[in-house]
Write an enzyme that holds these catalytic residues in place. Structure first.
Site, short mmCIF file in Angstrom:
data_model
loop_
_atom_site.label_atom_id
_atom_site.label_comp_id
_atom_site.label_asym_id
_atom_site.label_seq_id
_atom_site.Cartn_x
_atom_site.Cartn_y
_atom_site.Cartn_z
CG ASP A 1 -1.87 1.13 1.30
OD1 ASP A 1 -2.76 1.16 0.44
OD2 ASP A 1 -1.73 2.00 2.19
CD GLU B 1 -2.27 2.90 -3.45
OE1 GLU B 1 -3.12 3.78 -3.60
OE2 GLU B 1 -1.74 2.62 -2.35
#
Length: 338
Positions: A222, A246
């Protein structure tokens, strides 16, 4: 996929772990553990607009693996598994799993350690794979400028474990992006000092233990652009399973720097945006999409390891970008759930 930097032989990898070659062929189904399936055979009521825990667990995911496998998916990406803040904030509860409190503990709302192990085993018994979402950039707090870490944050109980408080104001300033905080005054995402040996060493040991304890096959990373390249390279070199990260940005050169310099395999946001624009109506030009595909091929060291997607938890549904019902229905049927 990240090379095996430890130079261990392939036999040293966990039995079900995914490497570059095996990950290329995978079809990944993302789910939010709390919201994917509820207990009680669907009879449990839940109002998602209330932003509270609904009751989905690792066991209810197990109960619906026939559904996921029946759609043709062979890998399941689940929400972060660690303990989150328990407050009911002005913007709801941490049902999504991204508001870390103490990463040493599991999120009891989703089940026990045995339940997570059971999910991993249930997937492997079907020749399927488990991908777990991991957040190392920050923890969460209901205070911002007045935040004071405590023993509740486990290993990150000292002020030196964090970057000094500041909100990100300029996303073109990479230092600010990496050192300042995400969130808002309702829930601040206190930015961990990723350059600190104390923080790095904790995360590097933690991820190895998490993978070993639950036989995890791949990791989703993340908020990648909010952690320095060197810190990511240290982290990703500490484990031997595939990672997908991400990097929420539309510049292929910027995104590619994380594959080249940080050993992170990004999601393909560079292509996601022109795909969405191109197929947003019945009148479109392919020029922008074709140009971006060429740029991706020219920028990335290995474009075949990018994670291609149309829907995820961070972006509106693909079908919601246009009002032509014929187009929306067509792509819903073709693409299926995210």
């Amino acid at each position: 996929m990240l090379p095996v930097l430890s130079l261990l032989p392939l036999l040293a990898l966990p039995a079900w772990s995914l490497d570059d070659a095996s990950m290329r062929a995978r079809s990944v189904y993302q789910l939010v553990t709390d919201r994917f399936a509820l207990p009680g055979n669907g009879t449990t009521a839940c109002d998602p607009s209330q932003m509270k825990y609904c009751g989905g667990t690792w066991q209810t995911v197990i109960d619906h693996l026939d559904y996921i496998q029946g759609m043709g998916f062979d890998t399941v990406w689940i929400s972060p598994v660690v303990e989150n803040i328990n407050d009911t904030t002005a913007i709801g509860q941490a049902y999504h799993g991204y508001w870390t409190l103490n990463p040493a503990n599991l999120n009891s709302h989703f089940g026990s350690a045995d339940d997570l192990k059971a999910l991993s085993k249930a997937l492997h018994d079907r020749s399927m794979y488990l991908q777990v979402d991991v957040v190392i950039n920050h923890v969460a707090a209901t205070s911002s400028s007045t935040f004071q870490p405590s023993s509740a944050y486990g290993a990150f109980s000292q002020s030196s474990d964090y970057h000094p408080f500041c909100w990100i104001q300029d996303y073109t300033n990479q230092t600010e992006v990496e050192d300042c905080w995400l969130g808002d005054s309702n829930v601040a995402l206190a930015d961990l000092n990723s350059e600190s040996d104390t923080v790095q060493n904790y995360w590097n040991g933690w991820i190895k233990q998490l993978i070993a304890d639950y036989n995890i096959d791949a990791i989703r990373l993340d908020t990648v652009k909010h952690v320095p390249h060197a810190s990511w390279k240290s982290f990703t070199s500490s484990f031997d399973v595939f990672n997908q990260g991400e990097v929420l940005n539309d510049d292929p050169a910027y995104i590619a720097s994380y594959q080249k310099n940080a050993s992170v395999n990004p999601f393909n946001y560079a292509v996601y945006y022109p795909v969405t624009f191109t197929f947003n109506s019945t009148k479109f030009s392919m020029d922008q999409l074709i140009s971006m595909v060429d740029q991706v091929k020219g920028n990335f060291s290995d474009p075949t390891l990018l994670g291609n997607f149309l829907n995820n938890h961070d972006n509106p549904r693909f079908e919601s970008y246009q009002t032509d019902k014929a187009v929306s229905c067509y792509y819903s049927a073709k693409l299926g759930p995210s």
